[in-house]
Design an enzyme around this catalytic site. Structure first.
Site, PDB file in Angstrom:
ATOM      1  N   TYR A   1       0.818  -1.213   0.000  1.00 37.65           N
ATOM      2  CA  TYR A   1       0.000   0.000   0.000  1.00 37.65           C
ATOM      3  C   TYR A   1       0.851   1.263   0.000  1.00 37.65           C
ATOM      4  O   TYR A   1       0.326   2.363  -0.048  1.00 37.65           O
ATOM      5  CB  TYR A   1      -0.985  -0.007   1.166  1.00 37.65           C
ATOM      6  CG  TYR A   1      -2.046  -1.036   0.963  1.00 37.65           C
ATOM      7  CD1 TYR A   1      -2.950  -0.888  -0.085  1.00 37.65           C
ATOM      8  CD2 TYR A   1      -2.117  -2.160   1.748  1.00 37.65           C
ATOM      9  CE1 TYR A   1      -3.907  -1.848  -0.324  1.00 37.65           C
ATOM     10  CE2 TYR A   1      -3.077  -3.129   1.516  1.00 37.65           C
ATOM     11  CZ  TYR A   1      -3.967  -2.962   0.473  1.00 37.65           C
ATOM     12  OH  TYR A   1      -4.905  -3.911   0.243  1.00 37.65           O
TER      13      TYR A   1
ATOM     14  N   HIS B   1      -6.103   3.936  -0.360  1.00 36.28           N
ATOM     15  CA  HIS B   1      -6.568   3.185   0.808  1.00 36.28           C
ATOM     16  C   HIS B   1      -6.921   4.116   1.959  1.00 36.28           C
ATOM     17  O   HIS B   1      -6.666   3.803   3.124  1.00 36.28           O
ATOM     18  CB  HIS B   1      -5.538   2.131   1.242  1.00 36.28           C
ATOM     19  CG  HIS B   1      -6.088   0.741   1.193  1.00 36.28           C
ATOM     20  ND1 HIS B   1      -6.502   0.065   2.315  1.00 36.28           N
ATOM     21  CD2 HIS B   1      -6.324  -0.078   0.165  1.00 36.28           C
ATOM     22  CE1 HIS B   1      -6.962  -1.116   1.960  1.00 36.28           C
ATOM     23  NE2 HIS B   1      -6.865  -1.239   0.659  1.00 36.28           N
TER      24      HIS B   1
ATOM     25  N   GLU C   1      -8.002   5.727  -6.433  1.00 31.46           N
ATOM     26  CA  GLU C   1      -9.010   4.971  -5.687  1.00 31.46           C
ATOM     27  C   GLU C   1      -8.946   5.253  -4.187  1.00 31.46           C
ATOM     28  O   GLU C   1      -7.861   5.374  -3.618  1.00 31.46           O
ATOM     29  CB  GLU C   1      -8.733   3.483  -5.943  1.00 31.46           C
ATOM     30  CG  GLU C   1      -9.570   2.547  -5.122  1.00 31.46           C
ATOM     31  CD  GLU C   1      -9.131   1.104  -5.309  1.00 31.46           C
ATOM     32  OE1 GLU C   1      -8.394   0.808  -6.275  1.00 31.46           O
ATOM     33  OE2 GLU C   1      -9.498   0.270  -4.472  1.00 31.46           O
TER      34      GLU C   1
ATOM     35  N   ARG D   1     -17.017   1.444  -7.168  1.00 31.26           N
ATOM     36  CA  ARG D   1     -16.330   0.147  -7.157  1.00 31.26           C
ATOM     37  C   ARG D   1     -16.650  -0.637  -5.882  1.00 31.26           C
ATOM     38  O   ARG D   1     -15.769  -1.100  -5.162  1.00 31.26           O
ATOM     39  CB  ARG D   1     -14.832   0.295  -7.384  1.00 31.26           C
ATOM     40  CG  ARG D   1     -14.152   1.417  -6.639  1.00 31.26           C
ATOM     41  CD  ARG D   1     -12.665   1.417  -6.887  1.00 31.26           C
ATOM     42  NE  ARG D   1     -12.000   0.306  -6.221  1.00 31.26           N
ATOM     43  CZ  ARG D   1     -11.722  -0.875  -6.770  1.00 31.26           C
ATOM     44  NH1 ARG D   1     -12.032  -1.176  -8.011  1.00 31.26           N
ATOM     45  NH2 ARG D   1     -11.123  -1.798  -6.067  1.00 31.26           N
TER      46      ARG D   1
ATOM     47  N   GLU E   1     -11.414  -5.020 -11.650  1.00 31.88           N
ATOM     48  CA  GLU E   1     -10.204  -5.435 -10.930  1.00 31.88           C
ATOM     49  C   GLU E   1     -10.102  -6.960 -10.974  1.00 31.88           C
ATOM     50  O   GLU E   1     -11.093  -7.663 -10.784  1.00 31.88           O
ATOM     51  CB  GLU E   1     -10.301  -4.962  -9.468  1.00 31.88           C
ATOM     52  CG  GLU E   1      -9.068  -5.251  -8.639  1.00 31.88           C
ATOM     53  CD  GLU E   1      -9.193  -4.690  -7.216  1.00 31.88           C
ATOM     54  OE1 GLU E   1     -10.332  -4.514  -6.738  1.00 31.88           O
ATOM     55  OE2 GLU E   1      -8.146  -4.418  -6.599  1.00 31.88           O
TER      56      GLU E   1
HETATM   57 MG    MG Z   1      -9.001  -0.805  -2.914  1.00 35.45          MG
END
Ligand code: MG
Length: 399
Positions: free
Chosen positions: A157, A207, A231, A278, A334
């Site tokens: 991340y 995130h 995102e 999403r 994804e």
């Molecule tokens: Mg994600």
């Protein structure tokens, strides 16, 4: 004669590092059953209890044809509604009922929804590495395999190095430094864009790890790298801040994997605060709400990018693909890279060729489960570490 629900059970299995929950609905018609994804991996036993102890007694004997009616009643059957455990439990049943309806009709689920708008679904895959050069190499590897969309992350991340030392006695945890994350990620994006060229579509997942004001700055900083989308820039708790992001940058935004209440996706859609929805389809309650959201997105000019990492089960990936093939609002899907064991345990699991995801056009969801093989790979309970995230001074932060 009416076909009714005879049995509702949960199959827990772990073919890889993620615990999966699959709901199997068996009907009064011999040999006719359906499968659905109910995978909330971090609370998998709570979902299993919700399905088998609470939903099953209410479902037995119901007409399998009445998917909408069953969904509406299941959501309020316990009076208090929504939440990840209940939504996932309902999704398992809902997807299984769509699977059953397709098998009865002799049609794949995308035909029940309205038929295909496309033959295959664009997918994006995950590239990460400890250095910008490693990420660029990984992206180039995917380009060479025919992928056109890649998510880029530095060190998972991002930002594994702490820019300041932890205080004495700081507790264990997954430490995260927002300052080094921002610096290192911008450097990584610049390197990747420079080395892999302008054609590849790049995605990045924040995130929800920045403060809202840092998030505004970050979204402006990444504009230069022409992302396909950024995102989870903000947490669901901070949705109002998207207004400020929108007013200051053209970076496309994607949001929704943590959403589990209709007000969350409705707010960002009707105010056009993001470009891509999403949600995790099992986390929002299955195909029944997801198809409505796809239509809502379409009417507001948003697109879908359903959540699809390895904590979506293969059955859930099959459900995602049916939505993708049908919906005019589809953007990108994804995609995790299934193992050989995943394909063996779940016959019919969709396949990727040249960056497109394809199904098999069999009736229903087109996916099955080898229950003996699933039983041979039981779930292994662990205390999650990555969700115990901390800032450099040791204080807790959202994962
Ligand atoms: Mg994600």
């Amino acid at each position: 004669m009416t076909t009714t629900i005879e049995r509702v059970e949960v199959i827990l299995t772990q073919p890889g590092h993620v615990r999966l929950a699959i709901v199997k609905v068996t009907t009064s018609e011999p040999g006719l059953y359906g499968l659905g994804c109910a995978t909330f991996t971090q609370r998998i036993h709570a979902v299993a209890a919700a399905v088998e102890r609470h939903l099953a007694p209410f479902l037995i004997g119901r007409d399998v044809a009445r998917i909408e009616d069953t969904w509406q009643q299941a959501m309020v059957h316990g009076y208090w509604r929504n939440g990840p455990v209940l939504n996932n439990a309902i999704s398992g049943v809902d997807q299984a009922l769509w699977d059953i309806k397709g098998k009865q009709a002799g049609m794949p689920v995308h035909d029940l929804l309205g038929g295909k708008c496309r033959q295959g679904a664009h997918v994006y895959v995950h590239a990460d590495g400890p250095t910008p050069a490693d990420v660029a190499d990984s992206v180039q590897g995917y380009i060479d395999q025919g992928f056109r969309y890649v998510r880029i992350q530095l060190g998972g991340y991002g930002g594994t190095a702490l820019s300041v030392p932890e205080p004495k006695g700081a507790p264990d945890g997954a430490y995260f430094d927002p300052a080094s994350y921002r610096r290192d990620t911008l450097e990584m994006m610049e390197h990747v864009r420079h080395h892999v060229g302008a054609e590849i579509e790049l995605v990045h997942d924040v995130h929800e790890r920045l403060t809202p004001s840092d998030a505004v700055t970050f979204a402006k900083d990444v504009e230069a790298f022409r992302l396909f989308f950024l995102e989870d820039l903000l947490a669901p708790e901070d949705l109002e801040w998207f207004e400020r992001v929108r007013s200051q940058t053209s970076t496309p935004l994607a949001m929704g994997e943590l959403f589990n209440h209709p007000l969350e996706w409705r707010t960002v859609t009707e105010r056009r605060l993001v470009d891509f929805l999403r949600m995790h389809v099992s986390q929002m309650g299955g195909i029944t709400p997801a198809r409505k959201v796809a239509d809502l997105a379409h009417s507001f000019g948003l697109r879908t990018a359903w959540h699809g990492p390895s904590d979506t089960s293969p059955v859930g990936h099959a459900a995602n693909l049916h939505l993708d093939l049908w919906s005019p609002a589809f953007g990108v899907q994804e995609w995790y890279q299934p193992s050989a064991l995943d394909y063996e345990m779940f016959p019919g699991l969709p396949v990727v060729e040249d960056g497109y995801l394809y199904g098999n056009d069999k009736p229903g969801l087109g996916i099955d489960i080898d229950e003996e093989l699933a039983a041979a790979h039981p779930v292994r309970d662990v205390v999650e570490q990555w969700t115990q995230a901390r800032l450099p001074d040791g204080s807790p932060v959202r994962p």
